[in-house]
Scaffold this active site. Structure first.
Site, short mmCIF file in Angstrom:
data_model
loop_
_atom_site.label_atom_id
_atom_site.label_comp_id
_atom_site.label_asym_id
_atom_site.label_seq_id
_atom_site.Cartn_x
_atom_site.Cartn_y
_atom_site.Cartn_z
CG ASP A 151 -0.19 0.10 2.54
OD1 ASP A 151 0.86 -0.56 2.69
OD2 ASP A 151 -0.65 0.86 3.43
CD GLU A 194 4.28 1.24 7.04
OE1 GLU A 194 4.98 1.61 8.00
OE2 GLU A 194 3.93 2.02 6.14
N1 BES Z 1 8.72 3.54 5.14
C1 BES Z 1 8.10 4.39 6.11
C2 BES Z 1 8.94 4.58 7.34
C3 BES Z 1 10.12 5.41 6.99
C4 BES Z 1 10.01 6.78 7.00
C5 BES Z 1 11.32 4.84 6.65
C6 BES Z 1 11.10 7.56 6.65
C7 BES Z 1 12.42 5.62 6.30
C8 BES Z 1 12.31 6.98 6.30
C9 BES Z 1 6.74 3.84 6.46
O1 BES Z 1 6.05 3.45 5.29
C10 BES Z 1 5.91 4.93 7.09
O2 BES Z 1 5.63 5.88 6.40
N2 BES Z 1 5.51 4.78 8.34
C11 BES Z 1 4.55 5.68 8.92
C12 BES Z 1 3.79 4.94 9.97
C13 BES Z 1 2.45 5.53 10.29
C14 BES Z 1 1.53 5.56 9.09
C15 BES Z 1 1.80 4.80 11.43
C16 BES Z 1 5.24 6.91 9.49
O3 BES Z 1 6.40 6.86 9.92
O4 BES Z 1 4.60 7.97 9.47
MN MN Z 2 7.22 2.31 4.03
MN MN Z 3 5.46 5.33 4.25
#
Ligand code: BES
Ligand code: MN
Ligand code: MN
Length: 464
Positions: A107, A169
């Site tokens: 997603d 996710e």
């Molecule tokens: N891949 C990201 C996490 C990430 C952010 C990795 C920046 C490396 C650099 C993940 O898909 C994400 O966006 N996580 C969300 C979680 C939330 C929706 C609960 C986030 O960090 O905002």
């Molecule tokens: Mn991600």
């Molecule tokens: Mn993300």
């Protein structure tokens, strides 16, 4: 019970140089065809937060499942537990070999304002060595990396491989706990590779060793029963928006440090992040300063942060001379590794309630919670991973923290406490994940795929 209890041979590392360069060549051979698969994935608008595009999330799960079957996984299933569909593909471990679970999510974040994209968000477009499109990096490149690594081994890697591709996710993985319970045996692994983070630069790979947690809420403020003429009542009756902005302003001190007392702080990995690099990578406008105190990495990875991420009030175009009776904002907090996201949300709620001016009525509606995480980045699996990254990139990887959150990691750790977690990256600092013009650096992707193929070999081969 089978896969995840095997003992791993000491001192892994691919010693056979010839086998290693064959594998690198194989990755390069399969990459153009996997690139076409990645393009078709980007064309699917799998925005998990948008109920109107639920069928697109379903379709992306089907395409991912097909691609994994074509890559040679003997057992591929689409599963869901009252949530978005996830895909589990399994190739069982040869006798005595460990099982590696490769994670990614299919997603994506909403595309935002389409007019701000240089090329259409769901049309994969290559420019200057980068592939643009929503999900090109976060995290469809993670799926493509797993496909490339598995195909480079001709579908017969020397370790067991389970690919787990989640479909929600970006919505906080609400049904992941249920998926883990329902498919516990299929997901059990010795090593879990999460290809969903960032590299230090396009030339230097990174292993992410800590992540911040997340706690968010919506705060609603009401001061009046209905709007009032601002000339007749202004100066006596408080408007809700002025009350709300004072409450939001109380969340930081004048230097931009979070002003809620007692929040958790930890320490950050020792890497240098210069003010120039911060300015260049974040796009700070001229004259705009950084906020907060302490080193950059400490503020990004090891201290809490609070951001106002949305506001519902009268739009400027509809503004009349009226005292606004009610307004609301969404407030998002990042929680330093070691802190408890639930306790942080309680502290945020208490702070907002205590800072309501003029007796304004306040309602705080709790939102998402994700626990932070710090990995123990040592031991044989980390040695094997660092060797693979060094071999693929031609330079030593660095340990980094990450200010973002991957909520499910804590759930995986709880479900499989004996597994080693590796957080690798397909992103680079210019990726602009979640923003307009998200892109994947194609050189980074190739190196990430080579590293993952080598990792699978390294995890199997005991070295002398
Ligand atoms: N891949 C990201 C996490 C990430 C952010 C990795 C920046 C490396 C650099 C993940 O898909 C994400 O966006 N996580 C969300 C979680 C939330 C929706 C609960 C986030 O960090 O905002
Ligand atoms: Mn991600
Ligand atoms: Mn993300």
């Amino acid at each position: 019970m089978r896969a995840h209890v095997c003992t791993l041979a000491p001192g892994w590392g691919l010693t056979n140089l010839e086998a290693m360069s064959d594998l690198v060549a194989r990755v390069r051979e399969v990459l153009p065809s996997v690139r076409r698969d990645l393009d078709s994935l980007i064309r699917i608008e799998s925005v998990s937060a948008d109920p109107a595009r639920r069928s697109e999330v379903d379709r992306s799960a089907r395409v991912v499942a097909d691609l994994l079957s074509q890559a040679g996984f003997p057992d591929v299933r689409i599963v869901s537990e009252k949530g978005a569909p996830a895909v589990i593909a399994r190739y069982l471990a040869p006798p005595g070999a460990p099982t590696v679970l490769l994670y990614a999510h299919h997603d994506v974040q909403p595309e935002g304002d389409r007019r701000q994209w240089t090329s259409a968000p769901f049309e994969p477009t290559e420019r200057d060595g980068r592939l643009y499109g929503r999900g090109s990096a976060d995290d469809k490149a993670g799926i493509a990396t797993h496909l490339a690594a598995f195909r480079a081994h001709d579908g017969r890697p020397p370790v067991g491989v389970t690919v787990f591709v989640e479909g929600e996710e970006e919505s906080g993985s609400p049904s992941l706990g249920r998926l883990l319970t329902a498919h516990r045996e299929a997901l059990a692994a010795d090593v879990i590779v999460i290809a969903d983070s960032v590299n230090w630069s396009t030339e230097t790979p990174a292993l992410t060793v800590s992540l911040r947690g997340l706690a968010d809420c919506v705060v609603e403020v009401a001061t009046l029963d209905h709007g009032l003429h601002s000339g007749l009542w202004g100066g006596v009756a408080p408007d809700a928006l002025s009350a709300l902005v004072r409450m939001l302003a109380s969340l930081h001190d004048d230097d931009g440090n979070v002003a809620i007392p007692g929040l958790h702080e930890s320490t950050a990995p020792a890497v240098d992040y210069s003010p120039e690099q911060v300015r260049a990578e974040s796009g700070l406008l001229d004259g705009v300063s950084e906020i907060g105190s302490g080193s950059v990495t400490r503020r990004l990875w090891a201290k809490p942060a609070i951001t106002v991420i949305g506001l519902d009030t009268t739009p400027v175009a509809q503004a009349s001379n009226t005292l606004i009776p009610r307004a609301r904002a969404k407030v998002s907090m990042r929680v330093a590794p070691g802190g408890d996201a639930k306790a942080h949300l309680d502290a945020l709620r208490a702070h907002l309630e205590q800072h309501a001016p003029w007796g304004a009525q306040v309602k705080v509606i709790p939102g998402d919670i994700a626990q932070p995480y710090a990995v123990e980045a040592g031991g044989r699996v980390y040695d094997a991973a660092r060797a693979a990254l060094r071999q693929a990139w031609g330079t030593e990887p660095v340990d980094i923290g990450m200010g973002g959150s991957i909520p499910f990691i804590a759930e995986f750790v709880a479900a499989f406490p004996q597994a080693t977690i590796l957080i690798t990256g397909v992103e680079d600092p210019a990726t602009q994940a979640h923003s307009v013009d998200e892109s994947l650096h194609l050189g980074v992707w190739e190196r990430a795929a080579v590293a993952e193929a080598l990792l699978l070999a390294n995890l199997a081969a005991p070295s002398r």
